[in-house]
Design an enzyme around this catalytic site. Sequence first.
Site, PDB file in Angstrom:
ATOM      1  N   ASP A  31       0.855  -1.191   0.000  1.00 43.86           N
ATOM      2  CA  ASP A  31       0.000   0.000   0.000  1.00 43.86           C
ATOM      3  C   ASP A  31       0.895   1.248   0.000  1.00 43.86           C
ATOM      4  O   ASP A  31       1.899   1.306   0.712  1.00 43.86           O
ATOM      5  CB  ASP A  31      -0.893  -0.011   1.245  1.00 43.86           C
ATOM      6  N   ASN A  87     -12.986  -3.636   2.555  1.00 42.28           N
ATOM      7  CA  ASN A  87     -14.074  -2.665   2.568  1.00 42.28           C
ATOM      8  C   ASN A  87     -14.934  -2.771   1.308  1.00 42.28           C
ATOM      9  O   ASN A  87     -14.388  -2.894   0.204  1.00 42.28           O
ATOM     10  CB  ASN A  87     -13.495  -1.240   2.651  1.00 42.28           C
ATOM     11  N   GLN A  94     -14.656   2.106   1.512  1.00 44.51           N
ATOM     12  CA  GLN A  94     -13.962   1.752   0.259  1.00 44.51           C
ATOM     13  C   GLN A  94     -13.718   3.021  -0.553  1.00 44.51           C
ATOM     14  O   GLN A  94     -14.627   3.827  -0.745  1.00 44.51           O
ATOM     15  CB  GLN A  94     -14.810   0.753  -0.558  1.00 44.51           C
ATOM     16  N   HIS A 100     -10.270  -5.496  -3.166  1.00 44.27           N
ATOM     17  CA  HIS A 100      -8.921  -5.723  -2.622  1.00 44.27           C
ATOM     18  C   HIS A 100      -9.030  -6.094  -1.156  1.00 44.27           C
ATOM     19  O   HIS A 100      -9.986  -5.729  -0.477  1.00 44.27           O
ATOM     20  CB  HIS A 100      -8.026  -4.488  -2.796  1.00 44.27           C
ATOM     21  N   HIS A 102      -6.871  -5.830   2.421  1.00 46.49           N
ATOM     22  CA  HIS A 102      -5.733  -5.227   3.124  1.00 46.49           C
ATOM     23  C   HIS A 102      -5.163  -6.267   4.089  1.00 46.49           C
ATOM     24  O   HIS A 102      -5.913  -6.881   4.854  1.00 46.49           O
ATOM     25  CB  HIS A 102      -6.183  -4.048   3.995  1.00 46.49           C
TER      26      HIS A 102
HETATM   27  P1  AMP Z   1      -9.898   1.176   0.457  1.00 47.60           P
HETATM   28  O1  AMP Z   1     -10.149   2.397   1.318  1.00 47.60           O
HETATM   29  O2  AMP Z   1     -10.218  -0.105   1.155  1.00 47.60           O
HETATM   30  O3  AMP Z   1     -10.570   1.310  -0.888  1.00 47.60           O
HETATM   31  O4  AMP Z   1      -8.335   1.142   0.260  1.00 47.60           O
HETATM   32  C1  AMP Z   1      -7.659   1.696  -0.806  1.00 47.60           C
HETATM   33  C2  AMP Z   1      -6.198   1.600  -0.471  1.00 47.60           C
HETATM   34  O5  AMP Z   1      -5.453   1.713  -1.674  1.00 47.60           O
HETATM   35  C3  AMP Z   1      -5.680   2.676   0.466  1.00 47.60           C
HETATM   36  O6  AMP Z   1      -5.070   2.062   1.605  1.00 47.60           O
HETATM   37  C4  AMP Z   1      -4.666   3.448  -0.378  1.00 47.60           C
HETATM   38  O7  AMP Z   1      -3.553   3.867   0.365  1.00 47.60           O
HETATM   39  C5  AMP Z   1      -4.265   2.415  -1.412  1.00 47.60           C
HETATM   40  N1  AMP Z   1      -3.823   2.932  -2.706  1.00 47.60           N
HETATM   41  C6  AMP Z   1      -4.463   3.810  -3.503  1.00 47.60           C
HETATM   42  N2  AMP Z   1      -3.771   4.012  -4.651  1.00 47.60           N
HETATM   43  C7  AMP Z   1      -2.680   3.205  -4.583  1.00 47.60           C
HETATM   44  C8  AMP Z   1      -1.566   2.952  -5.439  1.00 47.60           C
HETATM   45  N3  AMP Z   1      -1.433   3.572  -6.624  1.00 47.60           N
HETATM   46  N4  AMP Z   1      -0.628   2.062  -5.041  1.00 47.60           N
HETATM   47  C9  AMP Z   1      -0.739   1.433  -3.839  1.00 47.60           C
HETATM   48  N5  AMP Z   1      -1.764   1.634  -2.973  1.00 47.60           N
HETATM   49  C10 AMP Z   1      -2.714   2.506  -3.332  1.00 47.60           C
END
Ligand code: AMP
Length: 133
Positions: A31, A87, A94, A100, A102
């Site tokens: 992440d 999420n 989300q 995805h 985590h």
């Molecule tokens: P969510 O809130 O469950 O949709 O989580 C999205 C996650 O994606 C967050 O923890 C962000 O930090 C991560 N994220 C967003 N863009 C990128 C990226 N380009 N590379 C790696 N992680 C990302």
Amino acid sequence: MAENCIFCKIANGEIPAATLYEDEDFRVILDLNPAALGHALILPKAHAANLFELPDETAAKALVLAKKISGKLKDGLHADGLNVVQNNGEAAGQTVFHFHMHLIPRYADDTVDVKWKPGTLTDADREKILNLF
Ligand code: AMP
Ligand code: ZN
């Protein structure tokens, strides 16, 4: 692949990311804004917006993969625990609408907050929910 989906692009190698693992179905990346050291994301290569859209076969493989990567992260980083967080929908936090998971290694002194205020299961709520199944 879905149009303009950043996780489709990352999962399929169009946008580079720090990759911990890759096979024909998944890419596991770090992440960009980690909650704690080793915070990783499991991304299926085929687009599904969320858990509700995820094919059963991918869902089954995702948990086996989560177990495998979690063990390596926990052991390698000497973590004290690990949260698997997933999420679905804006209301659930989300922000990227490509399924995805985590994997968040936890440390005794970390600042991660995965908490809720415990509520009360009323008789009416219990009956309402049990009646759905
Ligand atoms: P969510 O809130 O469950 O949709 O989580 C999205 C996650 O994606 C967050 O923890 C962000 O930090 C991560 N994220 C967003 N863009 C990128 C990226 N380009 N590379 C790696 N992680 C990302
Ligand atoms: Zn996607």
